[in-house]
Design an enzyme around this catalytic site. Sequence first.
Site, PDB file in Angstrom:
ATOM      1  N   HIS A   1       0.837  -1.203   0.000  1.00 21.08           N
ATOM      2  CA  HIS A   1       0.000   0.000   0.000  1.00 21.08           C
ATOM      3  C   HIS A   1       0.876   1.258   0.000  1.00 21.08           C
ATOM      4  O   HIS A   1       0.717   2.144  -0.855  1.00 21.08           O
ATOM      5  CB  HIS A   1      -0.921  -0.003   1.230  1.00 21.08           C
ATOM      6  CG  HIS A   1      -1.775   1.219   1.360  1.00 21.08           C
ATOM      7  ND1 HIS A   1      -3.083   1.259   0.974  1.00 21.08           N
ATOM      8  CD2 HIS A   1      -1.497   2.463   1.841  1.00 21.08           C
ATOM      9  CE1 HIS A   1      -3.588   2.463   1.203  1.00 21.08           C
ATOM     10  NE2 HIS A   1      -2.633   3.209   1.736  1.00 21.08           N
ATOM     11  N   GLU A   2       1.798   1.324   0.951  1.00 18.20           N
ATOM     12  CA  GLU A   2       2.646   2.517   1.041  1.00 18.20           C
ATOM     13  C   GLU A   2       3.568   2.626  -0.173  1.00 18.20           C
ATOM     14  O   GLU A   2       3.883   3.731  -0.621  1.00 18.20           O
ATOM     15  CB  GLU A   2       3.452   2.511   2.347  1.00 18.20           C
ATOM     16  CG  GLU A   2       2.605   2.558   3.607  1.00 18.20           C
ATOM     17  CD  GLU A   2       1.601   3.697   3.635  1.00 18.20           C
ATOM     18  OE1 GLU A   2       1.853   4.744   2.990  1.00 18.20           O
ATOM     19  OE2 GLU A   2       0.551   3.567   4.283  1.00 18.20           O
TER      20      GLU A   2
ATOM     21  N   HIS B   1       1.730   4.366  -2.894  1.00 20.25           N
ATOM     22  CA  HIS B   1       1.866   5.821  -2.734  1.00 20.25           C
ATOM     23  C   HIS B   1       3.245   6.267  -3.221  1.00 20.25           C
ATOM     24  O   HIS B   1       3.388   7.298  -3.885  1.00 20.25           O
ATOM     25  CB  HIS B   1       1.726   6.205  -1.266  1.00 20.25           C
ATOM     26  CG  HIS B   1       0.327   6.269  -0.749  1.00 20.25           C
ATOM     27  ND1 HIS B   1      -0.675   6.966  -1.379  1.00 20.25           N
ATOM     28  CD2 HIS B   1      -0.226   5.751   0.381  1.00 20.25           C
ATOM     29  CE1 HIS B   1      -1.798   6.867  -0.662  1.00 20.25           C
ATOM     30  NE2 HIS B   1      -1.550   6.132   0.405  1.00 20.25           N
TER      31      HIS B   1
ATOM     32  N   HIS C   1       3.476   6.618  -6.840  1.00 19.17           N
ATOM     33  CA  HIS C   1       2.763   7.827  -7.265  1.00 19.17           C
ATOM     34  C   HIS C   1       3.719   9.025  -7.236  1.00 19.17           C
ATOM     35  O   HIS C   1       3.660   9.910  -8.098  1.00 19.17           O
ATOM     36  CB  HIS C   1       1.568   8.061  -6.339  1.00 19.17           C
ATOM     37  CG  HIS C   1       0.461   8.874  -6.939  1.00 19.17           C
ATOM     38  ND1 HIS C   1      -0.647   9.246  -6.213  1.00 19.17           N
ATOM     39  CD2 HIS C   1       0.281   9.397  -8.172  1.00 19.17           C
ATOM     40  CE1 HIS C   1      -1.458   9.944  -6.977  1.00 19.17           C
ATOM     41  NE2 HIS C   1      -0.919  10.066  -8.176  1.00 19.17           N
TER      42      HIS C   1
END
Length: 696
Positions: free
Chosen positions: A480-481, A484, A487
Amino acid sequence: MSETLQTAAAPEAGANPLLQPWQTPFETPPFAEIEPEHFLPAFERAFADHAAEIAAITHDPTLPDFANTITALERSGKLLSKVAAVFYDLVSAHSNPAILEIDKEVSLRMARHWNPIMMNAVLFGRIAMLHEKRAQLGLTAEQMRLLERTYTNFYRAGAGLDEAAKKRRAEINERLAQLGTSFSHHLLGDEQDWFMELGEDDRAGLPEAFVAAAKATAEERGMAGKAIVTLSRSSVEPFLKSSSRRDLREKVFKAFTARGDNGNANDNNATIVEILALREEAAKIMGFATYAAYRLEDSMAKTPEAVRGLLERVWKPARARALADRDALQELITEEGGNFSLAPWDWRYYAEKLRQRRADFDDAAIKPYLVLDHMIEAAFDCATRLFGITFAERKDVPVWHPDVRVWEVKDAAGQHKALFYGDYFARSSKRSGAWMTSLRDQQKLDGEIAPLIINVCNFARGANGEPSLLSPDDARTLFHEFGHGLHGMLSNVTYPSLSGTSVFTDFVELPSQLYEHWQEQPQVLRQFAKHYQTGEPLPDDLLQRFLAARKFNQGFATVEFVSSALIDLEFHTQPAEASRDVGAFEKAELEKIGMPAEIALRHRPTQFGHIFSGDHYASGYYSYMWSEVMDADAFGAFEEAGDIFDPATAKRLHDDIYSSGGSRDPEDAYVAFRGREPEADALLRRRGLLEATPAA
């Protein structure tokens, strides 16, 4: 800490590493040279420089144009961004009493610096003039987006208000900055102050890996030879799942859920009451009935009603599933001879037992195969296969703690793309949770500026040289991190304000939650899930049982989350007067939605840092679920292509989602990738909630 004291204690500017060019690889922060006393003088200089830059733009005698107003704004504040990025990294990931004391002052000074900028009538007049004739300016799509976002941000900050309203709005902003800092400091204080030592008799049911991690945590806190449970979620949740000592489960659970609510110096109740009153007043100054209405106007959701509609749609089947699971757990307790009713501190323990019975799977069985280093490799490998980027560890880049690792990221052509910092282990100097941030954002305004991207987690360290082993939830958090992180690393925009994760809150979780899907794909697990002692790959039968068990306990997980999101929404839609007694408000709202007594909020109000330690997720905790509607639907594009690394789909994902930052409207970006709007039922299908038992 008075300003005269600061000045007296300040080192010579020439000796301040924050004010010098950084002679380090990739011009990264020289953390070993930076001391707490360097920050206030550096902020002073940065505030002054930025104010002078803004004054020059405001008083430019030439007619406003995109270059002398919008581009000039984008170029301003470089030193402030540089100093603040380093400071807030340390506040969150490696604080000490001196840093936290400085944080109190900096938060106030930051508000006092930004208020007159964002409410500057002359500057806003220049921006508004450009915005009004934007169709005639011949702007690129990215420039048009930047102009619209700049206008919106200034307008929503109060630049169009009369002077009396501006003054009051500025006072509110300053006070909210102080309160948000106090909230986070209180929470950290309660987390640091509490631990429970595990004697030999206290370890019943706990896996060896957990005890080893508890010993490593004790050693890190200067208690070598002991084993402790702390209030880090990565310590609490596995303890509640595994410990057969019901009395200790209750003790740990109650300490965890009481953070910020102990009537001590770290109590957050009064802080919450004041925050909510000030947010409501600020919203009314801006012409909105509630703070939620104000915040959500500038989001994908647009209105509190749209948010409530999504949450209630998910709540009903999730609650029904949770109630059915509750009854099954109570039957299990009775069957074992337990003469007690299921309590919140029992749920995870008996859910694990039920999962073992129904799915023949428990987390302890797969954990030896989820080695932290191997899961990092898996996250990197998926990024390589999807986007062509590669990762090589660097030992020459300065870091803020010896645990931190750094990788150089290169694009498919072998050109430098970014640096990625991974700070994975829990420690007392770090706030709880997991997050992505940056030390420098990507931009191309003045040449190619490569980003410095950070992932911070709170995983338990392995003891005595053993590797760190992750639970399935931990492994998902890592992906999940890293989503990010991608991104930020893949960002390919010109302007800093549109870089990376500079998007609506209810869109920012799409790249992260979407990336989680790759972590649980069989071909990824077969390659990277290897036993930490033998190196043997994950047995296929265990893999199949793991995949089959994924939807187990989703009623609980969804109720835990959605109830927190609904509480957030209610705090910010009801009059602030209604929540003057925070505990009573919490209780009444949970009764209203029929919250099962055996499940606790994922975040009780007094520890809900997402919404009270700042305003980024205030009225916006729902964003994770709003994004999940998109991510569940988005991964379907790869499934439909018949290849989870399909090159054409991956290219669209890169171009339309990961690299575009905030340079386009998020709805347009999603439709460009998927070819249509998201299909809402994908979320319920993913969680296995489409055919839940009717509510009792």
